[in-house]
Design a protein around this motif. Structure first.
Motif, mmCIF file in Angstrom:
data_model
loop_
_atom_site.group_PDB
_atom_site.id
_atom_site.type_symbol
_atom_site.label_atom_id
_atom_site.label_comp_id
_atom_site.label_asym_id
_atom_site.label_seq_id
_atom_site.Cartn_x
_atom_site.Cartn_y
_atom_site.Cartn_z
ATOM 1 N N PRO A 220 0.820 -1.215 0.000
ATOM 2 C CA PRO A 220 0.000 0.000 0.000
ATOM 3 C C PRO A 220 0.856 1.268 0.000
ATOM 4 C CG PRO A 220 -0.830 -1.568 1.627
ATOM 5 C CD PRO A 220 0.483 -2.105 1.139
ATOM 6 N N ILE A 221 0.288 2.353 -0.553
ATOM 7 C CA ILE A 221 1.034 3.615 -0.601
ATOM 8 C C ILE A 221 0.302 4.748 0.116
ATOM 9 C CG2 ILE A 221 2.271 3.018 -2.720
ATOM 10 C CD1 ILE A 221 0.368 4.941 -4.206
ATOM 11 N N HIS A 222 -0.784 4.419 0.814
ATOM 12 C CA HIS A 222 -1.450 5.445 1.621
ATOM 13 C C HIS A 222 -1.590 4.940 3.057
ATOM 14 C CE1 HIS A 222 -4.129 8.545 3.036
ATOM 15 N NE2 HIS A 222 -3.977 9.196 1.887
ATOM 16 N N PRO A 223 -1.181 5.754 4.054
ATOM 17 C CA PRO A 223 -1.229 5.299 5.457
ATOM 18 C C PRO A 223 -2.621 4.862 5.906
ATOM 19 C CG PRO A 223 -0.046 7.385 5.276
ATOM 20 C CD PRO A 223 -0.644 7.117 3.930
ATOM 21 N N CYS A 224 -3.676 5.487 5.359
ATOM 22 C CA CYS A 224 -5.034 5.148 5.775
ATOM 23 C C CYS A 224 -5.567 3.889 5.100
ATOM 24 C CB CYS A 224 -5.976 6.323 5.514
ATOM 25 S SG CYS A 224 -5.546 7.785 6.491
ATOM 26 N N ALA A 225 -4.795 3.347 4.148
ATOM 27 C CA ALA A 225 -5.137 2.049 3.545
ATOM 28 C C ALA A 225 -4.126 1.016 4.020
ATOM 29 C CB ALA A 225 -5.134 2.145 2.030
ATOM 30 N N SER A 226 -3.613 1.238 5.234
ATOM 31 C CA SER A 226 -2.551 0.409 5.800
ATOM 32 C C SER A 226 -2.734 0.353 7.308
ATOM 33 C CB SER A 226 -1.190 1.023 5.436
ATOM 34 O OG SER A 226 -0.164 0.496 6.242
ATOM 35 N N ASN A 227 -1.893 -0.451 7.957
ATOM 36 C CA ASN A 227 -1.864 -0.477 9.423
ATOM 37 C C ASN A 227 -0.686 0.335 9.952
ATOM 38 O OD1 ASN A 227 0.234 -2.102 8.632
ATOM 39 N ND2 ASN A 227 -0.299 -3.849 9.935
ATOM 40 N N GLY A 228 -0.018 1.090 9.075
ATOM 41 C CA GLY A 228 1.144 1.890 9.463
ATOM 42 C C GLY A 228 2.460 1.150 9.297
ATOM 43 N N VAL A 229 2.409 -0.184 9.262
ATOM 44 C CA VAL A 229 3.624 -0.987 9.058
ATOM 45 C C VAL A 229 3.699 -1.437 7.595
ATOM 46 C CG1 VAL A 229 4.868 -3.094 9.706
ATOM 47 C CG2 VAL A 229 3.679 -1.759 11.455
ATOM 48 N N CYS A 230 2.626 -2.030 7.093
ATOM 49 C CA CYS A 230 2.596 -2.501 5.702
ATOM 50 C C CYS A 230 2.369 -1.299 4.774
ATOM 51 C CB CYS A 230 1.504 -3.545 5.520
ATOM 52 S SG CYS A 230 1.829 -5.075 6.402
ATOM 53 N N LEU A 231 3.459 -0.581 4.503
ATOM 54 C CA LEU A 231 3.399 0.679 3.772
ATOM 55 C C LEU A 231 4.737 0.864 3.071
ATOM 56 C CD1 LEU A 231 1.584 3.256 3.459
ATOM 57 C CD2 LEU A 231 2.739 4.161 5.481
ATOM 58 N N ALA A 232 4.713 1.260 1.807
ATOM 59 C CA ALA A 232 5.968 1.428 1.047
ATOM 60 C C ALA A 232 6.891 2.437 1.742
ATOM 61 C CB ALA A 232 5.661 1.886 -0.377
ATOM 62 N N TRP A 233 8.189 2.199 1.658
ATOM 63 C CA TRP A 233 9.155 3.072 2.334
ATOM 64 C C TRP A 233 8.949 4.540 1.973
ATOM 65 C CZ3 TRP A 233 14.352 0.022 1.336
ATOM 66 C CH2 TRP A 233 14.347 -1.149 2.122
ATOM 67 N N ASN A 234 8.961 4.833 0.685
ATOM 68 C CA ASN A 234 8.806 6.235 0.253
ATOM 69 C C ASN A 234 7.431 6.457 -0.378
ATOM 70 O OD1 ASN A 234 9.583 4.633 -1.942
ATOM 71 N ND2 ASN A 234 10.759 6.252 -2.935
ATOM 72 N N TYR A 235 6.414 6.056 0.388
ATOM 73 C CA TYR A 235 5.037 6.182 -0.102
ATOM 74 C C TYR A 235 4.676 7.633 -0.426
ATOM 75 C CZ TYR A 235 3.747 7.802 4.594
ATOM 76 O OH TYR A 235 3.653 8.521 5.762
ATOM 77 N N GLU A 236 5.239 8.588 0.345
ATOM 78 C CA GLU A 236 4.917 10.002 0.093
ATOM 79 C C GLU A 236 5.323 10.413 -1.316
ATOM 80 O OE1 GLU A 236 6.618 10.158 4.441
ATOM 81 O OE2 GLU A 236 7.060 9.063 2.589
ATOM 82 N N ALA A 237 6.460 9.885 -1.784
ATOM 83 C CA ALA A 237 6.940 10.244 -3.125
ATOM 84 C C ALA A 237 5.991 9.720 -4.197
ATOM 85 C CB ALA A 237 8.346 9.689 -3.341
#
Length: 311
Positions: A220-237
């Motif tokens: 996932p690339i959005h924190p609200c579609a994640s649990n905060g851990v399963c999230l791409a490293w540079n999701y903001e980019a």
């Protein structure tokens, strides 16, 4: 219309549990549930046009058991019963079983031959294609920057390890405990600048041609579609690229077996699909999505709820 499924994680093994020891995983049954999904997709009316497989098609334990090739073959044989294309994302479990160089030569390499539809790095499993008039798919490689599947002596591995160690001070790099940014664990990864620049150009083209774009990636690339851990490293980019354009309507991901959903402030839907691997044998976890001019209607099976996503 298209089918979508995530985190099959098949292994010819008895049921087990997740890394925390709490969640049951149905390794052998996942293939039977996939067969059910394929049977339903084959009978859809109107018929589906393609399937999105969101990554982790086989489980990492196949590598230890020496069964990576045979497990993958069994999954691909089931999906091969469909008469439509299957687009694959690469997940961490693919990279526990195979090097990136090997994955290029498997049936999980769905990037079109010739390389013109993806970044210059042909080992980067990102690409785009037209699905229908004014509808485009972009497949992102969320392990382009990662320690998984790469030769430890390679510059990309060393750079990925440096990024990871900078953010993760734990002895176990898969442990998010105590981290300010808990997504910096080895089972996640990120996007290279080259892939992000390519992504930006693809979306620019789609803007100019008034296309709608569906994006898929394993992580996932959005924190609200994640649990905060399963999230791409540079999701903001990656989000920054998406939000610079107006064409993206939906981002589909797997990796987080519980699933999640949000619509961000720019109106983009972020849907993280529930994982097949943690689905009891008497249920299922796949969906069929119907795309209209102004919305996507998701018909979920088993653990996956129905959803209407307006553009």
């Amino acid at each position: 219309a298209f089918g979508v499924v995530a985190d099959i994680q098949f292994a010819d093994a008895e049921d087990g549990h997740d890394f925390g020891g709490y969640r049951r995983r149905y390794y052998r049954h996942s293939l039977r549930l996939l067969r059910e999904a394929v049977r339903e997709w084959a009978g859809e009316s109107p018929p589906i046009n393609f399937v999105l497989q969101l990554g982790d098609s086989i489980d990492g334990q196949n590598a230890r058991r020496g069964e990576a090739e045979s497990a993958l073959q069994q999954v691909l044989e089931v999906l091969g019963q469909l008469s439509v294309p299957v687009h694959h994302a690469w997940g961490n479990h693919e990279l526990y079983n195979f090097s990136r160089a090997r994955l290029v030569h498997t049936g999980l390499y769905s990037r079109p031959a010739g390389g013109s539809d993806g970044p210059p790095d042909t080992e980067c499993h990102a690409y785009h294609c037209s699905l229908a008039p004014r509808l485009r798919l972009v497949v992102l490689d969320s392990y382009d920057i990662s320690t998984l599947g790469r030769d430890p002596g390679s510059p990309r591995y060393q750079e990925s390890l440096r990024v990871l160690r900078q953010k993760n001070t734990n002895d176990d790099l898969n442990n998010p405990e105590g981290l300010k940014e808990p997504n910096f664990v080895a089972f996640n990864g990120g996007f290279s600048q080259a892939q992000l620049d390519w992504f930006d150009e693809v979306l620019k083209f789609s803007d100019e041609n008034q296309e709608k774009v569906i994006v898929m990636a394993h992580v996932p690339i959005h924190p609200c579609a994640s649990n905060g851990v399963c999230l791409a490293w540079n999701y903001e980019a990656a989000l920054s690229v998406i939000h610079t354009h107006r064409c993206v309507v939906c981002v589909l991901a797997g990796h987080l077996h519980d699933g999640a959903y949000c619509q961000d402030l720019h109106g983009v839907h972020h849907l993280t699909l529930e994982g097949l691997i943690e689905t009891p044998p008497d249920s299922n976890a796949f969906a069929t999505v119907h795309v209209y001019e102004d919305k996507m209607v998701l018909k979920g099976r088993g653990r996956i709820p129905d959803r209407v996503m307006h553009f």
